[in-house]
Scaffold this motif. Structure first.
Motif, mmCIF file in Angstrom:
data_model
loop_
_atom_site.group_PDB
_atom_site.id
_atom_site.type_symbol
_atom_site.label_atom_id
_atom_site.label_comp_id
_atom_site.label_asym_id
_atom_site.label_seq_id
_atom_site.Cartn_x
_atom_site.Cartn_y
_atom_site.Cartn_z
ATOM 1 N N VAL A 12 0.687 -0.756 0.245
ATOM 2 C CA VAL A 12 0.426 -0.162 0.023
ATOM 3 C C VAL A 12 1.225 1.044 -0.278
ATOM 4 O O VAL A 12 2.174 1.120 0.321
ATOM 5 N N GLN A 13 0.064 2.579 -0.569
ATOM 6 C CA GLN A 13 1.116 3.225 -0.458
ATOM 7 C C GLN A 13 1.222 4.287 0.505
ATOM 8 O O GLN A 13 0.070 4.203 1.491
ATOM 9 N N ALA A 14 2.095 5.101 0.730
ATOM 10 C CA ALA A 14 1.838 5.815 2.158
ATOM 11 C C ALA A 14 0.384 6.762 2.591
ATOM 12 O O ALA A 14 0.266 7.218 1.290
ATOM 13 N N GLY A 15 -0.346 6.757 3.229
ATOM 14 C CA GLY A 15 -1.427 7.483 3.574
ATOM 15 C C GLY A 15 -2.414 5.841 3.545
ATOM 16 O O GLY A 15 -3.975 6.903 3.829
ATOM 17 N N GLY A 16 -1.909 5.364 2.759
ATOM 18 C CA GLY A 16 -3.456 4.119 3.030
ATOM 19 C C GLY A 16 -3.933 3.311 4.475
ATOM 20 O O GLY A 16 -3.058 3.641 4.658
ATOM 21 N N SER A 17 -4.515 2.377 3.693
ATOM 22 C CA SER A 17 -5.076 1.688 4.947
ATOM 23 C C SER A 17 -5.445 -0.002 4.619
ATOM 24 O O SER A 17 -5.705 -0.153 3.053
ATOM 25 N N LEU A 18 -4.567 -0.342 5.330
ATOM 26 C CA LEU A 18 -5.026 -2.011 5.700
ATOM 27 C C LEU A 18 -5.760 -2.234 6.370
ATOM 28 O O LEU A 18 -5.566 -1.910 7.447
#
Length: 121
Positions: A12-18
């Motif tokens: 995931v890119q920085a700032g994203g969620s999982l």
């Protein structure tokens, strides 16, 4: 013997969620999430009591991660928001046959196989 199976990791890119999931067999235990980056010690991330009424977080994830559980499904979740590259690690679910939520990995009796989380900048 308790079996723990993690899922939900990925890139995931920085700032994203999982959202990570930990499916457990057998009884309900105090459950914790730990993570281990290459060349580093395994560290506590978050923990939750059997009822879900008590939680604990590492300072580095407070305000960004939320741990929760669904005892009907015997599953514990880790919602990770505002991810940073320094969150990159293998994330492990662990179960402890205790009453309290501990932050020390030695207090946990059972471990999953881990799921990789990679956050790109």
């Amino acid at each position: 013997q308790v079996q723990l199976v993690e899922s939900g990791g990925g890139l995931v890119q920085a700032g994203g969620s999982l959202r990570l999931s930990c499916a457990a067999s057998g009884r309900t235990y105090v459950t914790g999430w730990f993570r281990q980056a290459p060349g580093k010690e395994r560290e506590f991330v978050a923990g939750i009591s059997r009822s879900g009424g008590s939680t604990a977080y590492a300072d580095s994830v407070k305000g960004r991660f939320i741990i929760s559980r669904d005892n009907a499904k015997n599953t514990v979740y880790l919602q990770m928001d505002k991810l940073k590259p320094e969150d990159t690690a293998v994330y492990y679910c662990a179960a402890a046959n205790t009453m309290l939520v501990y932050t020390i990995k030695g207090q946990y009796d059972y471990w999953g196989q881990g799921t990789q989380v990679t956050v790109s900048s």
